[in-house]
Write an enzyme that holds these catalytic residues in place. Structure first.
Site, PDB file in Angstrom:
ATOM      1  N   HIS A 183       7.700  -5.180   7.441  1.00 19.45           N
ATOM      2  CA  HIS A 183       8.670  -4.242   6.875  1.00 19.45           C
ATOM      3  C   HIS A 183       9.900  -4.329   7.774  1.00 19.45           C
ATOM      4  CE1 HIS A 183       9.536   0.024   5.130  1.00 19.45           C
ATOM      5  NE2 HIS A 183      10.632  -0.698   5.259  1.00 19.45           N
ATOM      6  N   PRO A 217       0.852  -1.199   0.000  1.00 18.40           N
ATOM      7  CA  PRO A 217       0.000   0.000   0.000  1.00 18.40           C
ATOM      8  C   PRO A 217       0.881   1.239   0.000  1.00 18.40           C
ATOM      9  CG  PRO A 217       0.004  -1.043   2.171  1.00 18.40           C
ATOM     10  CD  PRO A 217       0.775  -1.938   1.271  1.00 18.40           C
ATOM     11  N   MET A 218       0.629   2.163  -0.944  1.00 18.35           N
ATOM     12  CA  MET A 218       1.455   3.371  -1.046  1.00 18.35           C
ATOM     13  C   MET A 218       0.551   4.577  -1.222  1.00 18.35           C
ATOM     14  SD  MET A 218       4.662   1.979  -3.365  1.00 18.35           S
ATOM     15  CE  MET A 218       3.684   0.906  -4.439  1.00 18.35           C
ATOM     16  N   ASN A 242       8.932  -7.329   3.567  1.00 23.20           N
ATOM     17  CA  ASN A 242       8.799  -6.075   2.824  1.00 23.20           C
ATOM     18  C   ASN A 242       9.959  -5.167   3.213  1.00 23.20           C
ATOM     19  OD1 ASN A 242       7.038  -3.097   3.458  1.00 23.20           O
ATOM     20  ND2 ASN A 242       7.451  -3.786   1.391  1.00 23.20           N
ATOM     21  N   GLY A 243      10.338  -4.296   2.292  1.00 21.05           N
ATOM     22  CA  GLY A 243      11.372  -3.305   2.597  1.00 21.05           C
ATOM     23  C   GLY A 243      12.640  -3.523   1.795  1.00 21.05           C
ATOM     24  N   GLY A 244      12.977  -2.543   0.947  1.00 17.74           N
ATOM     25  CA  GLY A 244      14.249  -2.559   0.257  1.00 17.74           C
ATOM     26  C   GLY A 244      14.394  -3.579  -0.852  1.00 17.74           C
ATOM     27  N   ARG A 261       8.130   0.660  -3.775  1.00 12.16           N
ATOM     28  CA  ARG A 261       8.470   1.633  -4.809  1.00 12.16           C
ATOM     29  C   ARG A 261       9.158   1.033  -6.024  1.00 12.16           C
ATOM     30  NH1 ARG A 261       6.783   3.787  -0.691  1.00 12.16           N
ATOM     31  NH2 ARG A 261       6.048   5.938  -0.637  1.00 12.16           N
ATOM     32  N   GLN A 308      -6.322  -1.630   3.149  1.00 12.94           N
ATOM     33  CA  GLN A 308      -5.533  -1.341   4.339  1.00 12.94           C
ATOM     34  C   GLN A 308      -6.197  -0.219   5.132  1.00 12.94           C
ATOM     35  OE1 GLN A 308      -1.654   0.794   4.747  1.00 12.94           O
ATOM     36  NE2 GLN A 308      -0.907  -1.195   5.458  1.00 12.94           N
ATOM     37  N   CYS A 364       3.236   2.739   9.591  1.00  9.86           N
ATOM     38  CA  CYS A 364       3.467   4.084   9.068  1.00  9.86           C
ATOM     39  C   CYS A 364       4.012   5.000  10.166  1.00  9.86           C
ATOM     40  CB  CYS A 364       2.182   4.664   8.505  1.00  9.86           C
ATOM     41  SG  CYS A 364       2.399   6.309   7.779  1.00  9.86           S
TER      42      CYS A 364
END
Length: 320
Positions: free
Chosen positions: A160, A6-7, A200-202, A223, A59, A89
């Protein structure tokens, strides 16, 4: 499981339809929506959902179990396949509302919220979290958070794999500065094999995403999937099979959706902003972005503009 994070301001329904075209097997997520907005806001806009998006998760943000339960019920009634609670977040606005990453310091409240959400709807309720906040570097504390929430009925955690710093770092810096510790997510899966753990993450490449499958149940891209969406397609084919399609083929498969949206009064710019990275690093990629960026906002912009941009990716005279 392959999924797209989710972004905020990015993963709207147009983005998700595009990502579904690229990755038929991926789990897609909405932008975070606060429970109050779901209950009292414009649901037609906030919960917009095209049938092709499934499976797709809503979300939610919030910290009041009763409101989260009500919002979860509404989300399930609108057709979402999963309700995900944001516990990751780090923004100031989110902290001020006592939700997001700061909830990791209130595991009992998260557990109460999850239990209420599970009781209120008939789709899975999941949690997206960090490893901890600020200087929490105790794996035992992280595991205790997971156990408390799992005891309330949550069976899937998207981790994350960084801490969230609640003071001194912007949301962007919080995605980059705290060190990644994938080993914590791996250890969680090893110690709690009955839980589904998504890391999640990177994650920026095909190989990075795939290597996580040796340790956990899936990878969530953020991203990287947005700025280089063809990465999603390559992963979907590599993990689930099927034929690798060209970028042009995938984009033209989106034409019926785009023309339907234009007929409904949607401006082309609201869709094409999500397409700009499709030819990232490819011949004509810069020209493709330029044509769409400069032309999609103009009155009457239609599919012909996309064909014009596509033509530049097939011209040997145009550089990347």
């Amino acid at each position: 499981m392959l999924s797209v994070a989710p972004m905020m301001d990015w993963t709207d329904t147009h983005c998700r339809v595009f990502h579904r075209t690229l990755a038929p097997h991926a789990r897609l997520y909405t932008e975070m929506v606060h429970a109050n907005a779901v209950i009292h806001g414009d649901r037609t806009r906030l919960l917009a959902l095209d049938p092709v998006e499934h499976p797709v998760a809503l979300q939610l943000g919030g910290s009041e179990p009763e409101l989260l339960a009500q919002a979860a019920r509404i989300g399930a009634e609108h057709g979402f396949d999963e309700i995900n609670l944001n516990c990751g977040c780090p923004s100031d606005r989110v902290q001020a509302g006592r939700f997001g990453a700061c909830l990791m310091r209130e595991p009992a409240l998260v557990a109460d919220s999850v239990a209420a959400m599970i009781a209120a709807c008939d789709v899975p309720v999941t949690v997206k979290c960090r490893l901890g906040v600020d200087d929490d570097h105790d794996f035992g504390r992280f595991l205790a958070f997971i156990d408390t929430v799992a005891d309330a009925g949550c069976r899937m955690f998207v981790v994350h794999a960084r801490n969230a710093w609640l003071q001194g770092l912007s949301p962007k810096e919080n995605r980059e500065v705290p060190p990644l510790r994938y080993d914590w997510a791996y250890a969680l899966k090893r110690d709690r094999p009955g839980l589904q753990v998504i890391v999640n993450g990177g994650i920026a490449t095909d190989d990075e995403a795939t290597k996580h499958l040796d340790h956990v149940d899936g990878a969530m891209l953020g991203r990287a999937a947005y700025h280089d969406p063809y990465l999603l397609h390559r992963l979907d084919v590599a993990w689930f099979g099927g034929a690798l399609r060209t970028r042009g083929e995938l984009l033209r498969a989106l034409r019926p959706y785009i023309e339907d949206q234009l007929a409904r009064g949607v401006f082309l710019k609201h869709i094409t902003r999500h397409l700009l990275g499709l030819f990232a690093g490819e011949r004509g990629g810069r020209a493709f972005r330029q044509v769409l960026s400069e032309g999609a906002h103009k009155p009457g912009a239609d599919w012909s503009l996309i064909e014009q941009a596509l033509a530049l990716t097939q011209s040997p005279a145009v550089a990347a």
